[in-house]
Write an enzyme that holds these catalytic residues in place. Structure first.
Site, PDB file in Angstrom:
ATOM      1  CG  ASN A   9      -1.622   1.153   1.420  1.00 14.55           C
ATOM      2  OD1 ASN A   9      -1.884   2.050   0.607  1.00 14.55           O
ATOM      3  ND2 ASN A   9      -2.321   1.514   2.666  1.00 14.55           N
ATOM      4  CE  LYS A  11       0.019   3.259   4.655  1.00 15.07           C
ATOM      5  NZ  LYS A  11      -0.112   3.659   6.289  1.00 15.07           N
ATOM      6  CG  HIS A  96      -5.653   1.651   5.320  1.00 14.71           C
ATOM      7  ND1 HIS A  96      -5.575   2.624   6.206  1.00 14.71           N
ATOM      8  CD2 HIS A  96      -4.956   0.805   4.993  1.00 14.71           C
ATOM      9  CE1 HIS A  96      -4.245   2.376   6.509  1.00 14.71           C
ATOM     10  NE2 HIS A  96      -3.735   1.308   5.698  1.00 14.71           N
ATOM     11  CD  GLU A  98      -3.219   5.481   6.875  1.00 17.29           C
ATOM     12  OE1 GLU A  98      -2.967   5.587   5.507  1.00 17.29           O
ATOM     13  OE2 GLU A  98      -2.247   4.760   7.562  1.00 17.29           O
ATOM     14  CD  GLU A 168      -3.411  -2.757   7.076  1.00 14.45           C
ATOM     15  OE1 GLU A 168      -2.401  -2.896   6.747  1.00 14.45           O
ATOM     16  OE2 GLU A 168      -4.085  -1.748   6.933  1.00 14.45           O
ATOM     17  N   GLY A 174       2.323   2.227  10.757  1.00  9.95           N
ATOM     18  CA  GLY A 174       3.267   3.380  10.670  1.00  9.95           C
ATOM     19  C   GLY A 174       3.999   3.655  12.000  1.00  9.95           C
ATOM     20  CB  SER A 213       5.171  -1.762  11.849  1.00 12.53           C
ATOM     21  OG  SER A 213       4.641  -0.430  12.019  1.00 12.53           O
TER      22      SER A 213
HETATM   23  C1  PEP Z   1      -0.848   0.015   6.088  1.00 13.05           C
HETATM   24  O1  PEP Z   1      -1.246   1.243   6.068  1.00 13.05           O
HETATM   25  O2  PEP Z   1      -1.549  -0.638   5.182  1.00 13.05           O
HETATM   26  C2  PEP Z   1       0.203  -0.519   6.371  1.00 13.05           C
HETATM   27  C3  PEP Z   1       0.389  -1.701   6.951  1.00 13.05           C
HETATM   28  O3  PEP Z   1       1.231   0.447   6.994  1.00 13.05           O
HETATM   29  P1  PEP Z   1       2.867   0.127   7.686  1.00 13.05           P
HETATM   30  O4  PEP Z   1       3.194  -1.176   7.160  1.00 13.05           O
HETATM   31  O5  PEP Z   1       3.489   1.335   7.205  1.00 13.05           O
HETATM   32  O6  PEP Z   1       2.703   0.264   9.080  1.00 13.05           O
END
Ligand code: PEP
Length: 250
Positions: A9, A11, A96, A98, A168, A174, A213
């Site tokens: 992703n 973003k 997601h 976000e 997630e 993040g 992460s």
């Molecule tokens: C995401 O936002 O889908 C995600 C997994 O981000 P990160 O790997 O940066 O935590």
């Protein structure tokens, strides 16, 4: 056998030119990835057409990061599912955290989005996950169960078979904090059980990704868990070498 997937992703990162370069680097690295691990990349909308061209002839899948909850018409700024298909997508991320957090996406909206995506031939990568407060209050199983039920229980079994789920935990996205393999596995097993309660044996066929992460140093331990079928990768997907290294962790 469930499909193993490593999805990136991107973003709201990269210009079109940078995105095309990144896609080409992922395409070059993908030759090393075993054929049973499906790679998917999810660039911003503006990049989809040239990125589709850059990965042509590879097995890499193309995903959007969102799609509209309406078919077409006077919805300024929105992008419809059939537009994504015409740009070369086979997948779209939906729900997601976000989008839920910053753009007010509700389960009711997500029902519409998931249905429209599937009706237009896209496989949704449907995201669920609890925030820190919910985890600390011990509500994580309930929150995730509710998110799954509110949206995915509205689908027919035929449509459910097209869905990829991504767990997630919001507190791990993040932040550099990864859920432990144990924490991730127990939620993945819970999600599969919730799917089984409505869809029976189909639950064994549904790919459930971990996101938050995930990086080359922790992917192996996470992917070794019986109910974790790959990852949805944010930050580490912006470096082709890291993204490929994660896929090679299987
Ligand atoms: C995401 O936002 O889908 C995600 C997994 O981000 P990160 O790997 O940066 O935590």
């Amino acid at each position: 056998m469930r499909k193993k997937i490593v999805a990136g992703n991107w973003k709201m990162n990269t210009t079109v030119a940078e995105g095309v370069e990144l896609a080409k680097a992922v395409a070059a690295g993908s030759a090393k990835v075993p054929a049973d691990v499906k790679l998917i990349i999810a660039p911003p909308f503006t990049h989809l057409v040239p990125v589709a061209e850059a990965i042509k002839g590879t097995a890499i899948g193309l995903s959007a990061q969102n799609c509209a909850d309406k078919e077409k018409g006077a919805y300024t700024g929105e992008v419809a599912a059939d537009m994504l298909v015409s740009a070369g997508c086979q997948y779209t991320i939906l729900g997601h955290s976000e989008r839920r957090q910053y753009y007010g996406e509700t389960d009711a909206k997500l029902v519409e989005k998931v249905k429209l995506a599937i009706a237009n031939g896209l496989s949704p990568i449907f995201c669920v996950g609890e925030n820190l407060e919910e985890r600390e209050a011990g509500r994580h199983f309930d929150v995730v169960t509710e998110q799954v039920k509110n949206v995915l229980y509205t689908l027919s079994a035929e449509d459910m078979a097209k869905v990829i789920i991504a767990y997630e935990p919001v507190w791990a996205i993040g932040t550099g904090k990864t859920a432990t393999a144990e924490q991730a596995q127990e939620i993945h097993a819970c999600i599969r059980k919730v799917i089984a309660e409505k869809f029976g044996a189909l639950s064994e066929e549904i790919t459930i990704l971990y996101g938050g992460s995930c990086k080359p140093s922790n992917a192996k331990e996470l992917f070794a868990c019986p109910d974790i079928d790959g990852g949805l990768i944010g930050g580490a997907a912006l470096k082709a070498d890291d993204f490929i290294a994660i896929a090679l962790s299987y």
